[in-house]
Design a protein around this motif. Structure first.
Motif, PDB file in Angstrom:
ATOM      1  N   VAL A 231       0.929  -1.197   0.164  1.00 50.55           N
ATOM      2  CA  VAL A 231       0.168   0.009   0.092  1.00 50.55           C
ATOM      3  C   VAL A 231       0.913   1.245   0.123  1.00 50.55           C
ATOM      4  N   SER A 232       0.717   2.200  -1.138  1.00 52.50           N
ATOM      5  CA  SER A 232       1.322   3.543  -0.743  1.00 52.50           C
ATOM      6  C   SER A 232       0.339   4.737  -1.436  1.00 52.50           C
ATOM      7  N   SER A 233       0.589   5.796  -0.947  1.00 46.59           N
ATOM      8  CA  SER A 233      -0.221   7.036  -1.325  1.00 46.59           C
ATOM      9  C   SER A 233       0.426   8.218  -1.667  1.00 46.59           C
ATOM     10  N   TYR A 234      -0.516   9.067  -2.255  1.00 41.49           N
ATOM     11  CA  TYR A 234       0.324  10.353  -2.442  1.00 41.49           C
ATOM     12  C   TYR A 234      -0.602  11.505  -2.667  1.00 41.49           C
ATOM     13  N   PRO A 235      -0.439  12.779  -2.506  1.00 43.78           N
ATOM     14  CA  PRO A 235      -1.423  13.928  -2.609  1.00 43.78           C
ATOM     15  C   PRO A 235      -1.737  14.335  -3.948  1.00 43.78           C
ATOM     16  N   LYS A 236      -3.104  14.560  -4.604  1.00 42.70           N
ATOM     17  CA  LYS A 236      -3.198  15.038  -5.878  1.00 42.70           C
ATOM     18  C   LYS A 236      -4.008  16.070  -5.824  1.00 42.70           C
ATOM     19  N   LEU A 237      -3.738  17.238  -6.715  1.00 45.59           N
ATOM     20  CA  LEU A 237      -4.732  18.268  -6.950  1.00 45.59           C
ATOM     21  C   LEU A 237      -5.931  17.908  -7.647  1.00 45.59           C
ATOM     22  N   ARG A 238      -6.934  18.738  -7.127  1.00 49.30           N
ATOM     23  CA  ARG A 238      -8.363  18.618  -7.726  1.00 49.30           C
ATOM     24  C   ARG A 238      -8.337  19.827  -8.747  1.00 49.30           C
ATOM     25  N   ILE A 239      -8.409  19.734  -9.992  1.00 48.65           N
ATOM     26  CA  ILE A 239      -8.499  20.809 -10.968  1.00 48.65           C
ATOM     27  C   ILE A 239      -9.681  20.747 -11.679  1.00 48.65           C
ATOM     28  N   GLU A 240     -10.374  21.941 -11.879  1.00 41.55           N
ATOM     29  CA  GLU A 240     -11.414  22.296 -12.438  1.00 41.55           C
ATOM     30  C   GLU A 240     -11.156  22.684 -13.763  1.00 41.55           C
ATOM     31  N   PRO A 241     -11.734  22.132 -15.014  1.00 41.90           N
ATOM     32  CA  PRO A 241     -11.170  22.675 -16.399  1.00 41.90           C
ATOM     33  C   PRO A 241     -11.403  24.123 -16.533  1.00 41.90           C
ATOM     34  N   GLY A 242     -12.685  24.682 -16.291  1.00 43.85           N
ATOM     35  CA  GLY A 242     -13.052  26.055 -16.251  1.00 43.85           C
ATOM     36  C   GLY A 242     -11.914  26.800 -15.660  1.00 43.85           C
ATOM     37  N   TRP A 243     -11.545  26.471 -14.426  1.00 40.44           N
ATOM     38  CA  TRP A 243     -10.411  27.493 -13.907  1.00 40.44           C
ATOM     39  C   TRP A 243      -8.976  27.485 -14.629  1.00 40.44           C
ATOM     40  N   LEU A 244      -8.918  26.166 -15.134  1.00 41.58           N
ATOM     41  CA  LEU A 244      -7.739  26.131 -15.918  1.00 41.58           C
ATOM     42  C   LEU A 244      -7.825  26.873 -17.262  1.00 41.58           C
ATOM     43  N   ALA A 245      -8.859  26.664 -17.757  1.00 39.42           N
ATOM     44  CA  ALA A 245      -9.063  27.493 -19.099  1.00 39.42           C
ATOM     45  C   ALA A 245      -8.866  28.985 -18.730  1.00 39.42           C
ATOM     46  N   GLU A 246      -9.508  29.493 -17.823  1.00 35.79           N
ATOM     47  CA  GLU A 246      -9.556  31.071 -17.440  1.00 35.79           C
ATOM     48  C   GLU A 246      -8.076  31.388 -17.149  1.00 35.79           C
ATOM     49  N   ARG A 247      -7.193  30.807 -16.592  1.00 32.69           N
ATOM     50  CA  ARG A 247      -5.781  30.827 -16.291  1.00 32.69           C
ATOM     51  C   ARG A 247      -4.958  30.915 -17.571  1.00 32.69           C
ATOM     52  N   ALA A 248      -5.270  29.953 -18.368  1.00 29.84           N
ATOM     53  CA  ALA A 248      -4.516  29.785 -19.504  1.00 29.84           C
ATOM     54  C   ALA A 248      -4.671  30.956 -20.441  1.00 29.84           C
ATOM     55  N   VAL A 249      -6.197  31.448 -20.504  1.00 32.24           N
ATOM     56  CA  VAL A 249      -6.280  32.513 -21.345  1.00 32.24           C
ATOM     57  C   VAL A 249      -5.585  33.898 -20.813  1.00 32.24           C
ATOM     58  N   HIS A 250      -5.686  33.838 -19.394  1.00 35.76           N
ATOM     59  CA  HIS A 250      -4.773  35.048 -18.795  1.00 35.76           C
ATOM     60  C   HIS A 250      -3.500  35.213 -19.243  1.00 35.76           C
ATOM     61  N   CYS A 251      -2.880  33.871 -19.639  1.00 36.23           N
ATOM     62  CA  CYS A 251      -1.372  33.815 -19.912  1.00 36.23           C
ATOM     63  C   CYS A 251      -1.399  34.144 -21.445  1.00 36.23           C
ATOM     64  N   GLY A 252      -2.417  34.469 -22.372  1.00 30.42           N
ATOM     65  CA  GLY A 252      -2.389  34.502 -23.805  1.00 30.42           C
ATOM     66  C   GLY A 252      -2.423  33.480 -24.222  1.00 30.42           C
ATOM     67  N   LEU A 253      -2.907  32.283 -23.996  1.00 32.74           N
ATOM     68  CA  LEU A 253      -3.145  31.015 -24.993  1.00 32.74           C
ATOM     69  C   LEU A 253      -4.890  30.876 -25.204  1.00 32.74           C
ATOM     70  N   ALA A 254      -4.986  30.584 -26.331  1.00 34.65           N
ATOM     71  CA  ALA A 254      -6.354  30.144 -26.651  1.00 34.65           C
ATOM     72  C   ALA A 254      -6.509  28.869 -26.332  1.00 34.65           C
ATOM     73  N   VAL A 255      -8.024  28.515 -25.830  1.00 35.32           N
ATOM     74  CA  VAL A 255      -8.178  27.131 -25.202  1.00 35.32           C
ATOM     75  C   VAL A 255      -9.488  26.464 -26.050  1.00 35.32           C
ATOM     76  N   ALA A 256      -9.243  25.186 -26.325  1.00 38.96           N
ATOM     77  CA  ALA A 256     -10.307  24.465 -26.830  1.00 38.96           C
ATOM     78  C   ALA A 256     -10.146  22.995 -26.214  1.00 38.96           C
ATOM     79  N   GLU A 257     -11.335  22.505 -26.351  1.00 36.69           N
ATOM     80  CA  GLU A 257     -11.558  21.008 -25.858  1.00 36.69           C
ATOM     81  C   GLU A 257     -11.076  20.106 -26.966  1.00 36.69           C
ATOM     82  N   ALA A 258     -10.774  18.764 -26.676  1.00 40.58           N
ATOM     83  CA  ALA A 258     -10.307  17.773 -27.905  1.00 40.58           C
ATOM     84  C   ALA A 258     -10.755  16.499 -27.473  1.00 40.58           C
ATOM     85  N   THR A 259     -10.377  15.374 -28.204  1.00 37.56           N
ATOM     86  CA  THR A 259     -11.082  14.135 -28.055  1.00 37.56           C
ATOM     87  C   THR A 259     -10.495  13.699 -26.597  1.00 37.56           C
ATOM     88  N   PRO A 260     -11.197  13.133 -25.694  1.00 37.58           N
ATOM     89  CA  PRO A 260     -10.878  12.517 -24.391  1.00 37.58           C
ATOM     90  C   PRO A 260      -9.742  11.577 -24.499  1.00 37.58           C
TER      91      PRO A 260
END
Length: 252
Positions: A210-239
């Motif tokens: 048994v082993s474990s590690y912490p992992k972030l919980r990321i919301e796609p909407g939050w990430l898209a907003e921060r990416a746009v703030h950095c000057g990147l265009a954002v689009a969804e793609a094939t899962p």
């Protein structure tokens, strides 16, 4: 999301988890390296990637499920991972395909590599391995600086979800030799702990690790907003393997 801090020692915990527990069985856990590489090639073919053969940075490349197909297609690939064992497996699997392997931190790899990249990948649920949302923002800013005009970054990760208690148990993979089960334990609003329980079967004997590690919980909407703030265009793609995929493009 109010708490942007990270659990103490998060980065070291992820590295230790892979070094001591998951890396030896990782390619097995996804159905075998050859099958995963073939699946990676099919998925890459669905994405709106830059034309031609270019410079590619694969962050959290593991054993090469995406790095190897890109190298075989003629791209110049640099594969980065915190697991030396998985990079060693990648080097063996790549054979004649040229992949330069870098053992190190993902954010530092983008920030410190001097080259401009036509394509940067961070897939396989690697992004939530970062210690905090502040590190995710740092990575997005580094991507915006590191991409060539018109260049693309592809992120694939499992998004934040609120799971019923019984849905937190996940059978990752099983066969006659071993069984790998994951349990997802909420820590706080922004983090969860992933417990990987490995049963090894030999005859009538079963051992458990048994082993474990912490992992972030990321919301796609939050990430898209921060990416746009950095000057990147954002689009969804094939899962990809059940993960949400976001394509970030630097404007030409």
């Amino acid at each position: 999301m109010t708490d942007r801090s990270s659990p103490a020692g998060a980065g070291n915990a992820v590295t230790a988890h892979y070094d001591d527990h998951l890396a030896p069985v990782y390619s097995w856990s996804v159905g075998g390296a050859d099958a995963a590489i073939a699946e990676g090639a099919r998925w890459l073919a669905t994405l709106p990637l830059p034309a031609g053969q270019g410079r590619v940075l694969d962050l959290g490349a593991g054993f090469g499920a995406t790095a190897i197909p890109l190298a075989r297609a003629g791209h110049r690939v640099v594969a980065v991972d915190t697991s030396a064992a998985l990079l060693g497996e990648l080097a063996e699997l790549a054979e004649a395909a040229s992949v330069a392997c870098v053992h190190g931190d993902l954010v530092a790899a983008v920030r410190d590599q001097p080259a401009a990249w036509d394509l940067i990948l961070c897939v396989g649920d690697t992004l939530p391995h970062l210690a905090s949302h502040a590190e995710v923002e740092e990575l997005l800013a580094a991507l915006a600086r590191g991409l060539t005009p018109g260049g693309v970054a592809v992120l694939a990760y499992r998004p934040r979800r609120e799971l019923a208690p019984d849905a937190r148990f996940v059978l990752v993979h099983a066969d006659a030799r071993r069984t790998l089960t994951a349990f997802l334990e909420p820590i706080d609003d922004d983090h969860q702990r992933v417990w990987d329980v490995l049963h090894e079967h030999e005859g009538e004997t079963t051992t458990m690790k048994v082993s474990s590690y912490p992992k972030l919980r990321i919301e796609p909407g939050w990430l898209a907003e921060r990416a746009v703030h950095c000057g990147l265009a954002v689009a969804e793609a094939t899962p990809y393997r059940g993960m949400v995929v976001q394509v970030l493009r630097r404007r030409a």
